[in-house]
Design a protein around this motif. Structure first.
Motif, PDB file in Angstrom:
ATOM      1  N   ARG A  15     -10.938  -2.842 -10.284  1.00 24.53           N
ATOM      2  CA  ARG A  15     -10.814  -2.925  -8.747  1.00 24.53           C
ATOM      3  C   ARG A  15     -11.214  -4.494  -8.553  1.00 24.53           C
TER       4      ARG A  15
ATOM      5  N   ASP B   3      -1.531  -5.829   0.670  1.00 26.98           N
ATOM      6  CA  ASP B   3      -2.391  -4.909   1.775  1.00 26.98           C
ATOM      7  C   ASP B   3      -1.550  -3.666   1.682  1.00 26.98           C
ATOM      8  N   ASP B   4      -0.436  -3.350   1.540  1.00 27.79           N
ATOM      9  CA  ASP B   4      -0.067  -2.179   1.530  1.00 27.79           C
ATOM     10  C   ASP B   4      -0.169  -1.232   0.398  1.00 27.79           C
ATOM     11  N   GLU B   5       0.174  -0.071   0.392  1.00 31.38           N
ATOM     12  CA  GLU B   5      -0.003   0.848  -0.991  1.00 31.38           C
ATOM     13  C   GLU B   5       1.171   0.956  -1.786  1.00 31.38           C
ATOM     14  N   THR B   6       2.237   0.085  -1.598  1.00 32.09           N
ATOM     15  CA  THR B   6       3.404  -0.143  -2.418  1.00 32.09           C
ATOM     16  C   THR B   6       2.902  -0.652  -3.767  1.00 32.09           C
ATOM     17  N   PRO B   7       3.283  -0.089  -4.839  1.00 32.68           N
ATOM     18  CA  PRO B   7       2.641  -0.721  -6.166  1.00 32.68           C
ATOM     19  C   PRO B   7       3.470  -2.086  -6.445  1.00 32.68           C
TER      20      PRO B   7
ATOM     21  N   GLN C  22      -1.971  -1.381  -7.402  1.00 34.10           N
ATOM     22  CA  GLN C  22      -1.487  -0.156  -6.284  1.00 34.10           C
ATOM     23  C   GLN C  22      -2.948   0.223  -5.728  1.00 34.10           C
ATOM     24  N   LYS C  23      -3.187   0.315  -4.128  1.00 34.18           N
ATOM     25  CA  LYS C  23      -4.095   0.746  -3.614  1.00 34.18           C
ATOM     26  C   LYS C  23      -5.438  -0.079  -3.911  1.00 34.18           C
TER      27      LYS C  23
ATOM     28  N   LYS D  46      -1.591   4.621 -15.162  1.00 37.27           N
ATOM     29  CA  LYS D  46      -2.084   4.530 -13.827  1.00 37.27           C
ATOM     30  C   LYS D  46      -1.775   6.313 -13.237  1.00 37.27           C
TER      31      LYS D  46
ATOM     32  N   ASP E  56      -5.473   7.762 -11.600  1.00 39.22           N
ATOM     33  CA  ASP E  56      -5.296   7.990 -10.172  1.00 39.22           C
ATOM     34  C   ASP E  56      -5.585   9.519 -10.095  1.00 39.22           C
TER      35      ASP E  56
ATOM     36  N   SER F  45      -9.147   8.946  -8.161  1.00 42.11           N
ATOM     37  CA  SER F  45      -8.692   8.567  -6.722  1.00 42.11           C
ATOM     38  C   SER F  45      -9.749   8.562  -5.900  1.00 42.11           C
TER      39      SER F  45
ATOM     40  N   ASN G 214     -12.727   3.814  -4.927  1.00 47.20           N
ATOM     41  CA  ASN G 214     -13.600   2.726  -4.117  1.00 47.20           C
ATOM     42  C   ASN G 214     -14.775   2.368  -4.111  1.00 47.20           C
TER      43      ASN G 214
END
Length: 230
Positions: A21, A51-55, A72-73, A98, A102, A106, A110
Motif C-alpha cells: 500500500r 483516485d478511482d477503483e479502476t485498475p 487498484q484501490k 491480486k 484481495d 480486502s 487499509n
C-alpha cells in the motif's frame, strides 16, 4: 566480493514480486538478491495510485528488466521480470496474486502494517512465481480467462520518466547460488564461533567454581580453627 550479473536473455522469468500500500510493503519474495529491492521502493515512492477503483497497468523498463505494476484501490502489485518475458505472462501473474490477495485481505488492507502478510501470503508468491516461470500452462490460463488485453493497453515507460535526473543506478541481480553459498559459509562460521564460545564459557564456569570452592574451604577451615592446630 559478491559477483553481480545480468541474466542471459533466454532466462525469461519473474525475478521479484511484492504487494504494498504505497511504500508500505505487505509481502515480497525473490529467489535472488541485488539492489532491485531498493529500486522498487524508489518506484513506489514516485508512482501515485489513481483516485478511482479502476485498475491501472504500467510497465517501467530498467536496463535488461521491466517492473510491471497493477494498482487498484491503493494497493500495488509489482513484478520485476526479465525484459524478454512476455508481458501477458507478467500481468497474468499479477492478476492472479491480486485476486487471491484481495479475496483474503480486502477488509484489513487499509490498516495493515508493513510485512503483516509476508509469512502467510509470501508462500503464495513463491508458488505462483514458480508456476508462471516454469509451467507451460501459465500462458493458457491467461488466454482462457479472456481478461483485459494489457499487452495493448499497458503504459510502457522508461524508468527515467519517473525518477529524477541522476537518481537511476545500475540494476544488479546476484545469482541465488552465490547467495546460498554465502549463507552456508555464514552458518559454518557461526557454528565454529558458537563452539568456541561454549568452551570458553565452560572454562570460565570451571574457574569460578574452583575459586568459590577454595574460598569456602578457607572459611570452613578458619571457622573450625583447623589451620594446622587440630
Amino acid at each position: 566480493t559478491d559477483q553481480c550479473f545480468k541474466p542471459e536473455q533466454d532466462e525469461m522469468s519473474i525475478v521479484y514480486s511484492l504487494i504494498s500500500r504505497g511504500v508500505t510493503v505487505f509481502c515480497e519474495y525473490t529467489s535472488q538478491t541485488g539492489n532491485f529491492v531498493q529500486i522498487s521502493r524508489d518506484i513506489l515512492e514516485k508512482v501515485e495510485a489513481p483516485d478511482d477503483e479502476t485498475p491501472t497497468y504500467n510497465s517501467y523498463t530498467y536496463d535488461d528488466h521491466v517492473f510491471h505494476m497493477v494498482i487498484q484501490k491503493g494497493v500495488y502489485y509489482v513484478a520485476m521480470a526479465t525484459k524478454d518475458l512476455e508481458r501477458r505472462i507478467a500481468f497474468a501473474f499479477l492478476e492472479d496474486i491480486k485476486a487471491k490477495f484481495d479475496e483474503k485481505y480486502s477488509e484489513i488492507v487499509n490498516t495493515a502494517v508493513a510485512y503483516e502478510m509476508n509469512k502467510t501470503f509470501g508462500k503464495v508468491l513463491v508458488e505462483r512465481m514458480e508456476f508462471y516461470n516454469s509451467n507451460p500452462e501459465a500462458d493458457k490460463v491467461r488466454k482462457v480467462r479472456g481478461e483485459v488485453d494489457e499487452v495493448r493497453q499497458v503504459m510502457v515507460e522508461n524508468i527515467e520518466r519517473i525518477l529524477d535526473r541522476g537518481e537511476k543506478i545500475e540494476l544488479l541481480v546476484d545469482k541465488s547460488e552465490d547467495m546460498n553459498e554465502q549463507a552456508s559459509k555464514f552458518k559454518r562460521s557461526a557454528g565454529h564461533l558458537q563452539r568456541r564460545m561454549w568452551w570458553a564459557n565452560c572454562r570460565m564456569q570451571a574457574i569460578i567454581v574452583g575459586s568459590v570452592s577454595t574460598v569456602l574451604l578457607v572459611i570452613i577451615l578458619g571457622s573450625t580453627k583447623c589451620f594446622g592446630h587440630c
